[in-house]
Scaffold this motif. Structure first.
Motif, PDB file in Angstrom:
ATOM      1  N   ASP A  75       0.851  -1.176   0.000  1.00 53.23           N
ATOM      2  CA  ASP A  75       0.000   0.000   0.000  1.00 53.23           C
ATOM      3  C   ASP A  75       0.890   1.229   0.000  1.00 53.23           C
ATOM      4  OD1 ASP A  75      -2.100   1.695   0.071  1.00 53.23           O
ATOM      5  OD2 ASP A  75      -2.756   1.204   2.109  1.00 53.23           O
ATOM      6  N   ASN A  76       0.486   2.283  -0.651  1.00 55.19           N
ATOM      7  CA  ASN A  76       1.266   3.510  -0.640  1.00 55.19           C
ATOM      8  C   ASN A  76       0.402   4.746  -0.378  1.00 55.19           C
ATOM      9  OD1 ASN A  76      -0.114   3.638  -3.013  1.00 55.19           O
ATOM     10  ND2 ASN A  76       1.698   3.870  -4.324  1.00 55.19           N
ATOM     11  N   ASP A  77      -0.726   4.536   0.263  1.00 53.77           N
ATOM     12  CA  ASP A  77      -1.605   5.664   0.594  1.00 53.77           C
ATOM     13  C   ASP A  77      -2.171   5.449   1.982  1.00 53.77           C
ATOM     14  OD1 ASP A  77      -3.152   7.936   0.452  1.00 53.77           O
ATOM     15  OD2 ASP A  77      -4.744   6.993  -0.752  1.00 53.77           O
ATOM     16  N   PRO A  78      -1.844   6.278   2.968  1.00 50.73           N
ATOM     17  CA  PRO A  78      -1.087   7.532   2.834  1.00 50.73           C
ATOM     18  C   PRO A  78       0.430   7.362   2.897  1.00 50.73           C
ATOM     19  CG  PRO A  78      -1.849   7.271   5.067  1.00 50.73           C
ATOM     20  CD  PRO A  78      -2.396   6.095   4.297  1.00 50.73           C
ATOM     21  N   GLU A  79       0.928   6.165   3.235  1.00 53.97           N
ATOM     22  CA  GLU A  79       2.362   5.935   3.291  1.00 53.97           C
ATOM     23  C   GLU A  79       2.677   4.553   2.749  1.00 53.97           C
ATOM     24  OE1 GLU A  79       2.831   4.267   7.845  1.00 53.97           O
ATOM     25  OE2 GLU A  79       3.063   6.414   7.512  1.00 53.97           O
ATOM     26  N   VAL A  80       3.942   4.369   2.382  1.00 57.03           N
ATOM     27  CA  VAL A  80       4.358   3.106   1.788  1.00 57.03           C
ATOM     28  C   VAL A  80       4.369   2.003   2.847  1.00 57.03           C
ATOM     29  CG1 VAL A  80       6.250   1.879   0.658  1.00 57.03           C
ATOM     30  CG2 VAL A  80       5.706   4.245  -0.002  1.00 57.03           C
ATOM     31  N   VAL A  81       3.764   0.889   2.514  1.00 54.06           N
ATOM     32  CA  VAL A  81       3.784  -0.297   3.372  1.00 54.06           C
ATOM     33  C   VAL A  81       4.419  -1.428   2.578  1.00 54.06           C
ATOM     34  CG1 VAL A  81       2.422  -1.985   4.648  1.00 54.06           C
ATOM     35  CG2 VAL A  81       1.722   0.420   4.615  1.00 54.06           C
ATOM     36  N   TRP A  82       5.518  -1.951   3.096  1.00 52.04           N
ATOM     37  CA  TRP A  82       6.246  -3.014   2.409  1.00 52.04           C
ATOM     38  C   TRP A  82       5.784  -4.373   2.894  1.00 52.04           C
ATOM     39  CZ3 TRP A  82       9.350  -1.626  -1.545  1.00 52.04           C
ATOM     40  CH2 TRP A  82       9.801  -0.314  -1.597  1.00 52.04           C
ATOM     41  N   GLY A  83       5.724  -5.326   1.978  1.00 42.57           N
ATOM     42  CA  GLY A  83       5.386  -6.691   2.333  1.00 42.57           C
ATOM     43  C   GLY A  83       6.385  -7.662   1.744  1.00 42.57           C
ATOM     44  N   THR A  84       6.535  -8.828   2.350  1.00 43.11           N
ATOM     45  CA  THR A  84       7.438  -9.866   1.844  1.00 43.11           C
ATOM     46  C   THR A  84       6.697 -11.197   1.799  1.00 43.11           C
ATOM     47  OG1 THR A  84       8.304 -10.413   4.046  1.00 43.11           O
ATOM     48  CG2 THR A  84       9.462  -8.687   2.807  1.00 43.11           C
ATOM     49  N   GLU A  85       7.107 -12.035   0.869  1.00 41.87           N
ATOM     50  CA  GLU A  85       6.558 -13.373   0.774  1.00 41.87           C
ATOM     51  C   GLU A  85       7.586 -14.281   0.110  1.00 41.87           C
ATOM     52  OE1 GLU A  85       3.220 -13.648  -1.818  1.00 41.87           O
ATOM     53  OE2 GLU A  85       4.067 -12.278  -3.290  1.00 41.87           O
ATOM     54  N   SER A  86       7.387 -15.559   0.245  1.00 41.03           N
ATOM     55  CA  SER A  86       8.262 -16.533  -0.413  1.00 41.03           C
ATOM     56  C   SER A  86       7.411 -17.436  -1.286  1.00 41.03           C
ATOM     57  CB  SER A  86       9.044 -17.364   0.613  1.00 41.03           C
ATOM     58  OG  SER A  86       8.161 -18.089   1.441  1.00 41.03           O
ATOM     59  N   THR A  87       7.948 -17.780  -2.462  1.00 45.10           N
ATOM     60  CA  THR A  87       7.213 -18.651  -3.382  1.00 45.10           C
ATOM     61  C   THR A  87       7.629 -20.106  -3.250  1.00 45.10           C
ATOM     62  OG1 THR A  87       8.824 -18.288  -5.156  1.00 45.10           O
ATOM     63  CG2 THR A  87       6.970 -16.750  -5.021  1.00 45.10           C
ATOM     64  N   TYR A  88       8.826 -20.350  -2.694  1.00 44.57           N
ATOM     65  CA  TYR A  88       9.246 -21.728  -2.476  1.00 44.57           C
ATOM     66  C   TYR A  88      10.071 -21.807  -1.199  1.00 44.57           C
ATOM     67  CZ  TYR A  88      13.836 -20.363  -4.351  1.00 44.57           C
ATOM     68  OH  TYR A  88      15.039 -19.752  -4.563  1.00 44.57           O
ATOM     69  N   GLU A  89      10.130 -23.010  -0.634  1.00 45.57           N
ATOM     70  CA  GLU A  89      10.883 -23.233   0.604  1.00 45.57           C
ATOM     71  C   GLU A  89      11.163 -24.724   0.715  1.00 45.57           C
ATOM     72  OE1 GLU A  89      10.001 -21.179   4.596  1.00 45.57           O
ATOM     73  OE2 GLU A  89       9.198 -23.203   4.882  1.00 45.57           O
ATOM     74  N   PHE A  90      12.412 -25.066   1.039  1.00 46.53           N
ATOM     75  CA  PHE A  90      12.750 -26.490   1.171  1.00 46.53           C
ATOM     76  C   PHE A  90      13.853 -26.676   2.203  1.00 46.53           C
ATOM     77  CE2 PHE A  90      15.385 -24.929  -2.362  1.00 46.53           C
ATOM     78  CZ  PHE A  90      16.653 -25.341  -1.978  1.00 46.53           C
ATOM     79  N   ASN A  91      13.865 -27.850   2.798  1.00 49.42           N
ATOM     80  CA  ASN A  91      14.969 -28.315   3.628  1.00 49.42           C
ATOM     81  C   ASN A  91      15.845 -29.230   2.781  1.00 49.42           C
ATOM     82  OD1 ASN A  91      14.496 -27.421   6.557  1.00 49.42           O
ATOM     83  ND2 ASN A  91      12.507 -28.282   6.007  1.00 49.42           N
TER      84      ASN A  91
END
Length: 232
Positions: A75-91
């Motif tokens: 989101d960037n209204d009223p301020e920038v909000v950053w998000g993170t995610e992962s598409t893959y994960e393995f051991n």
């Protein structure tokens, strides 16, 4: 990037040693620890270096969790909000065994590596879509093995060291997922710091894991390498 502890002791003519590592793990796209996980590794070895016949035997391992990290603006209204995610994960769990043998001017080296990958549910990578459209990577075993035998020539020809190399490993590609490499090479040692290395190789492709829609042997290639190595 990480820390390592190592040490050794002696039992008769044998040196027994270890190394233990704590690192930022396997980073697919960065040297930074973007995923917050650590990697754990170690090695045990036994070495006998007493004269005409010298031997080293060792086992190594590595384990850790790997995932990607995608940063986006939520989101960037009223301020920038950053998000993170992962598409893959393995051991992953990697075990290796190695052996070296020096008998006079003959050198033999061999190593076998076995790797197990286990994905987190709903966090699987896509396979190459040309190989399997819509397919996802399964939990899997991978293996790689090589054998090297080299012979330094006697007398005034001791600067020449011909060798044979054979290697087999698995890697899913359009060219084939099983690869066998046979090589013939020649090292020329000008002195203790400068070596000219030359190698001719034949690369043979197989479809061990996936049934290719064509004869993958048509991808077989021949290669030649030449490199000057200087170490001080």
């Amino acid at each position: 990037t990480g820390v390592m502890a190592y040490g050794n002791t002696f039992a008769g003519s044998w040196e027994l040693g270890y190394a233990a590592t704590l690192t930022n793990g396997r980073q697919e796209k960065s040297t930074l620890n973007i995923d917050g996980y650590l990697g754990y590794g170690g090695r045990l070895y036994a070495r006998r270096d007493t004269g005409e016949v010298n031997t080293t035997l060792g086992v190594s391992f590595f384990t850790g969790k790997t995932r990607d990290k995608i940063v986006s603006i939520k989101d960037n209204d009223p301020e920038v909000v950053w998000g993170t995610e992962s598409t893959y994960e393995f051991n992953e769990y990697v075990m290796g065994a190695d052996a070296s043998l020096d008998v006079g001017h003959t050198r033999i080296r061999a190593e076998d590596v076995l790797r197990r990958i286990v994905y987190t549910p709903h966090k699987r990578e896509q396979v190459n879509q040309l190989l399997a459209p819509g397919g996802l990577e399964p939990d899997k075993w991978q293996q790689s093995v090589y054998l090297l035998a080299a012979q330094q020539l006697p007398g005034k020809l001791d600067m020449f060291e011909p060798y044979l190399w054979a290697e087999a490993f698995e890697t899913p590609t359009l060219a084939g997922d099983g690869i066998f490499v046979s090589s013939l090479g020649l090292n020329i040692h000008f002195n203790s710091a400068v070596t000219w290395k030359n190698q001719v190789a034949h690369v043979k492709f197989f479809d061990w894991l996936y049934d290719a829609p064509y004869d993958v042997s048509q991808n077989d290639i021949n290669q030649f390498y030449s490199r000057l190595v200087m170490a001080f």
